[in-house]
Write a protein that holds these residues in place. Structure first.
Motif, short mmCIF file in Angstrom:
data_model
loop_
_atom_site.label_atom_id
_atom_site.label_comp_id
_atom_site.label_asym_id
_atom_site.label_seq_id
_atom_site.Cartn_x
_atom_site.Cartn_y
_atom_site.Cartn_z
N ASP A 67 13.10 30.19 -27.81
CA ASP A 67 13.26 30.63 -26.42
C ASP A 67 12.09 30.17 -25.54
O ASP A 67 12.03 30.50 -24.36
CB ASP A 67 13.40 32.15 -26.35
CG ASP A 67 12.18 32.89 -26.87
OD1 ASP A 67 11.22 32.25 -27.37
OD2 ASP A 67 12.18 34.14 -26.80
N GLY A 68 11.14 29.43 -26.12
CA GLY A 68 10.00 28.93 -25.37
C GLY A 68 8.85 29.91 -25.26
O GLY A 68 7.81 29.58 -24.68
N GLN A 69 9.00 31.10 -25.81
CA GLN A 69 7.96 32.12 -25.77
C GLN A 69 7.23 32.20 -27.12
O GLN A 69 7.79 31.85 -28.15
CB GLN A 69 8.58 33.49 -25.47
CG GLN A 69 9.37 33.54 -24.17
CD GLN A 69 8.50 33.29 -22.96
OE1 GLN A 69 7.45 33.87 -22.81
NE2 GLN A 69 8.95 32.37 -22.10
N VAL A 70 6.00 32.70 -27.10
CA VAL A 70 5.24 32.89 -28.33
C VAL A 70 5.51 34.30 -28.83
O VAL A 70 5.48 35.27 -28.06
CB VAL A 70 3.73 32.68 -28.08
CG1 VAL A 70 2.91 33.03 -29.31
CG2 VAL A 70 3.47 31.22 -27.67
N HIS A 71 5.79 34.42 -30.14
CA HIS A 71 6.14 35.70 -30.75
C HIS A 71 5.29 35.97 -31.98
O HIS A 71 5.05 35.07 -32.79
CB HIS A 71 7.61 35.72 -31.17
CG HIS A 71 8.55 35.49 -30.03
ND1 HIS A 71 8.93 36.50 -29.18
CD2 HIS A 71 9.17 34.36 -29.60
CE1 HIS A 71 9.75 36.01 -28.27
NE2 HIS A 71 9.92 34.72 -28.50
N SER A 72 4.88 37.20 -32.12
CA SER A 72 4.19 37.67 -33.33
C SER A 72 5.25 37.91 -34.41
O SER A 72 6.29 38.52 -34.13
CB SER A 72 3.47 38.99 -33.01
OG SER A 72 3.28 39.75 -34.17
N ILE A 73 4.97 37.44 -35.61
CA ILE A 73 5.92 37.64 -36.71
C ILE A 73 6.13 39.14 -36.95
O ILE A 73 7.27 39.62 -36.99
CB ILE A 73 5.42 36.96 -37.99
CG1 ILE A 73 5.40 35.44 -37.81
CG2 ILE A 73 6.28 37.34 -39.19
CD1 ILE A 73 4.65 34.70 -38.90
#
Length: 185
Positions: free
Chosen positions: A23-29
């Motif tokens: 989605d182009g966003q940075v996510h924490s696992i």
């Protein structure tokens, strides 16, 4: 070449990282966890093992929400040597399969190395305390689609983890294509 991961290292503490999603966003696992657990799945776009089971992975991810279990998928393959696993193709694969979870790109392969991922698909079932409780297969299928009434190993194990905090002692390892490591890594 097919690869098989090692057996579950019960109690291993899950490691967090932040990766870019499709989605182009940075996510924490670990932020993807539900209150009772998390499945971290290493997959890719081109693996015939993943392609054969992707609809069931999506189904199980949706169904596990009811039990408070989150789901996240990670692609760690070398996309220079395997362009089918590029970020753009990850976006297409996620869209085509209507992923109800974030699909993250581990471009430097550090997360796969930290987790000890061996193949695609490779499933890590984490309990609500962040401890590994399942490292097994999705179900008995391999590169075939399998019958719709096949036992759902990952789903049943994670239901147990959600309810008891511990996974089954008997687990059958996943099998799939080996992670495509960068030569310089």
């Amino acid at each position: 070449m097919a690869a098989t991961p090692p057996v579950c290292d019960f109690g291993w503490k899950a490691v967090d990282a932040s990766l870019i999603g499709t989605d182009g966003q940075v996510h924490s696992i670990l932020a993807q966890a539900g209150r009772r657990g998390l499945v971290v799945a290493f997959i890719c776009n081109h693996c015939p093992y993943v392609k054969a089971v992707i609809k069931r992975i999506v189904r199980d991810a949706r169904d596990l929400r009811e039990f408070g279990v989150g789901f996240v998928a990670i692609n760690s393959n070398d996309d220079t040597a395997y362009p089918a696993d590029s970020y753009e193709n990850m976006q297409r694969f996620a869209r085509e399969n209507a992923f109800p979870f974030h699909y993250l790109h581990d471009a430097d392969q550090s997360v796969a190395r930290t987790y000890g991922a061996a193949c695609t698909p490779d499933f890590f079932g984490i309990n609500g305390g962040g401890e590994l409780q399942y490292r097994g297969r999705l179900d008995a299928s391999r590169k075939e689609e399998g019958s719709p009434d096949m036992r759902r190993d990952l789903f049943e194990a994670m239901k147990q983890v959600a309810n008891a905090g511990q996974g089954p002692r008997e687990q059958i390892a996943s099998i799939g294509c080996s992670i495509k490591w960068r030569e310089s890594a």
